[in-house]
Motif scaffolding. Structure first.
Motif, PDB file in Angstrom:
ATOM      1  N   GLY A 211      57.573  42.443  53.559  1.00 14.98           N
ATOM      2  CA  GLY A 211      56.655  41.358  52.860  1.00 14.98           C
ATOM      3  C   GLY A 211      56.689  41.558  51.371  1.00 14.98           C
ATOM      4  N   ALA A 212      57.000  42.783  51.105  1.00 13.07           N
ATOM      5  CA  ALA A 212      57.375  43.209  49.637  1.00 13.07           C
ATOM      6  C   ALA A 212      58.675  42.668  48.828  1.00 13.07           C
ATOM      7  N   GLU A 213      59.422  42.418  49.721  1.00 10.55           N
ATOM      8  CA  GLU A 213      60.929  41.971  49.298  1.00 10.55           C
ATOM      9  C   GLU A 213      60.883  40.754  48.477  1.00 10.55           C
ATOM     10  N   GLU A 214      61.686  40.963  47.437  1.00 12.78           N
ATOM     11  CA  GLU A 214      61.608  39.818  46.445  1.00 12.78           C
ATOM     12  C   GLU A 214      62.938  39.114  46.293  1.00 12.78           C
ATOM     13  N   VAL A 215      63.222  38.004  47.074  1.00 12.76           N
ATOM     14  CA  VAL A 215      64.490  37.476  47.084  1.00 12.76           C
ATOM     15  C   VAL A 215      65.011  36.983  45.745  1.00 12.76           C
ATOM     16  N   GLY A 216      66.222  37.414  45.718  1.00 15.36           N
ATOM     17  CA  GLY A 216      66.973  37.286  44.344  1.00 15.36           C
ATOM     18  C   GLY A 216      66.966  38.699  43.647  1.00 15.36           C
ATOM     19  N   ALA A 217      65.897  39.623  43.961  1.00 13.86           N
ATOM     20  CA  ALA A 217      65.962  40.757  43.149  1.00 13.86           C
ATOM     21  C   ALA A 217      66.566  41.866  44.136  1.00 13.86           C
ATOM     22  N   SER A 218      66.917  42.964  43.463  1.00 17.18           N
ATOM     23  CA  SER A 218      67.539  44.128  44.414  1.00 17.18           C
ATOM     24  C   SER A 218      66.580  44.504  45.365  1.00 17.18           C
ATOM     25  N   ARG A 219      67.140  44.688  46.422  1.00 20.01           N
ATOM     26  CA  ARG A 219      66.287  45.224  47.383  1.00 20.01           C
ATOM     27  C   ARG A 219      65.767  46.535  47.406  1.00 20.01           C
ATOM     28  N   SER A 220      64.495  46.952  47.871  1.00 23.03           N
ATOM     29  CA  SER A 220      64.022  48.155  47.897  1.00 23.03           C
ATOM     30  C   SER A 220      64.750  49.029  49.040  1.00 23.03           C
ATOM     31  N   GLU A 221      64.700  50.287  48.556  1.00 21.97           N
ATOM     32  CA  GLU A 221      65.583  51.153  49.446  1.00 21.97           C
ATOM     33  C   GLU A 221      65.212  51.285  50.933  1.00 21.97           C
ATOM     34  N   LEU A 222      63.787  51.066  51.104  1.00 24.51           N
ATOM     35  CA  LEU A 222      63.294  50.823  52.318  1.00 24.51           C
ATOM     36  C   LEU A 222      63.499  49.592  53.231  1.00 24.51           C
ATOM     37  N   VAL A 223      63.584  48.301  52.380  1.00 20.45           N
ATOM     38  CA  VAL A 223      64.308  47.299  53.147  1.00 20.45           C
ATOM     39  C   VAL A 223      65.909  47.437  53.303  1.00 20.45           C
ATOM     40  N   VAL A 224      66.492  48.037  52.767  1.00 18.87           N
ATOM     41  CA  VAL A 224      67.752  48.648  52.893  1.00 18.87           C
ATOM     42  C   VAL A 224      67.897  49.325  54.165  1.00 18.87           C
ATOM     43  N   LEU A 225      67.195  50.368  54.216  1.00 23.27           N
ATOM     44  CA  LEU A 225      67.087  51.265  55.461  1.00 23.27           C
ATOM     45  C   LEU A 225      66.460  50.383  56.248  1.00 23.27           C
ATOM     46  N   GLY A 226      65.694  49.518  56.568  1.00 24.33           N
ATOM     47  CA  GLY A 226      65.234  48.568  57.702  1.00 24.33           C
ATOM     48  C   GLY A 226      66.537  47.904  58.074  1.00 24.33           C
TER      49      GLY A 226
END
Ligand code: HEM
Length: 285
Positions: A211-226
């Motif tokens: 939910g905290a992912e900002e489309v167009g911004a660089s991804r958080s490392e936890l989204v990358v892991l997910g």
């Protein structure tokens, strides 16, 4: 692998070296002579060779993938997220290669499969210890899966060790907790030898991460892991489905050589979600 371009006395000829005192350095490294003499078909059917070799190739891929996931689990434990992500990403390429190796077996007719099926006796991929280690690393633990391997001490010991070790997913959830996310204590302190059961709180954690992912911004490392884990989950699910369809084509609804109900049993196995909350959380983002 590098090749020595010049044999003694042929300097400048740019042809490979032909002269070795013993076995070739290639052989010493790859053990191709061992590897290519491990094929002992049980029938006279010429189609059995590719069935046997495909199974062996898949066992080798299982071995590499277990290595990657163990590397990733250890790296997560040590807070080395880039190392873990590299290993997970390598494993997705390997899973793609593993899945591509269904090709030679994906279109067997029942008559073709029958030509060597009875020679397999009670042998079944269900008895693959390396596949079971993959499942254990994904969190799908069961002590009963050790039973078939009682007669093979090394295999049994390795599998037993894996049963009691944290799975890749356990290490992921511990990392999320260390990052301050509310993974409940009963999940963090669960009995590691039991199958991981989905938790609504963990689902909420993933929903929060995504939910905290900002489309167009660089991804958080936890989204990358997910996403790396989701990729793994999807490709494992694809392996199970490709296996199911190949089995349906080759033997319809006959019982399996391993004694299960065959396709009906595999259908149930293929319905399981790998890293369950990573899929269900998406409904809440
Ligand atoms: C077209 C060829 C194949 C057929 C018809 C087939 C059939 C089956 C069946 C019916 C089962 C259920 C257990 C049983 O009663 O035997 C099974 C399980 C399994 N097979 Fe195959 N199989 C095929 C190829 C392969 C290959 C190439 C592999 C690679 C190693 C493999 C790995 C497995 C594994 C790991 C299981 C256990 C799955 C689980 O525990 O969820 N199979 N197979």
């Amino acid at each position: 692998m590098t090749h020595t371009p010049e044999a003694p006395g042929t300097e400048g000829s740019e042809t490979p070296n032909l002269d070795f005192a013993g076995t070739t350095p290639y052989e010493d490294y790859v053990q191709a002579d061992v590897l290519t003499h491990l094929q002992n078909p049980l029938s006279d059917d010429p189609g059995e060779m590719v069935f046997l070799v495909t199974t062996q190739v898949m066992e080798l891929w299982f071995t590499v993938i277990v290595h990657e996931w163990e590397t990733a689990a250890a790296a997560l434990r040590e807070e080395k997220l880039p190392v873990a992500l590299d290993a997970l990403k390598r494993s997705t390429r390997e899973l793609e290669a593993l899945n591509a190796s269904w090709k030679p077996l994906a279109h067997l007719t029942p008559a073709q499969f029958n030509s060597y099926r009875s020679a397999l006796g009670e042998g079944s991929g269900f008895q693959s210890a390396m596949y079971r280690r993959m499942e254990f690393l994904l969190g799908d633990k069961a002590a009963s899966m050790l039973v078939p391997h009682r007669g093979a001490p090394r295999v049994h010991d390795e599998l037993e060790k894996a049963l009691y070790q944290p799975s890749l997913y356990d290490e992921v959830l511990r990392l999320l907790a260390r990052r301050g996310l509310p993974v409940p204590p009963e999940v963090l302190e669960r009995d590691l030898s039991q199958k991981y059961e989905p938790s609504p709180e963990v689902e909420a954690v993933w929903a929060q991460v995504y939910g905290a992912e900002e489309v167009g911004a660089s991804r958080s490392e936890l989204v990358v892991l997910g996403e790396a884990l989701t990729e793994v989950g999807e490709l494992v699910w694809r392996w199970r489905n490709d296996h199911l369809v190949a089995t349906r084509r080759a033997m319809g609804s006959k019982v399996g050589t391993g004694g299960s109900a065959g396709v009906a049993w595999l259908e149930k196995r293929a319905r399981k979600n790998v890293f369950p909350e990573l899929w269900t959380a998406r409904s809440h983002v």
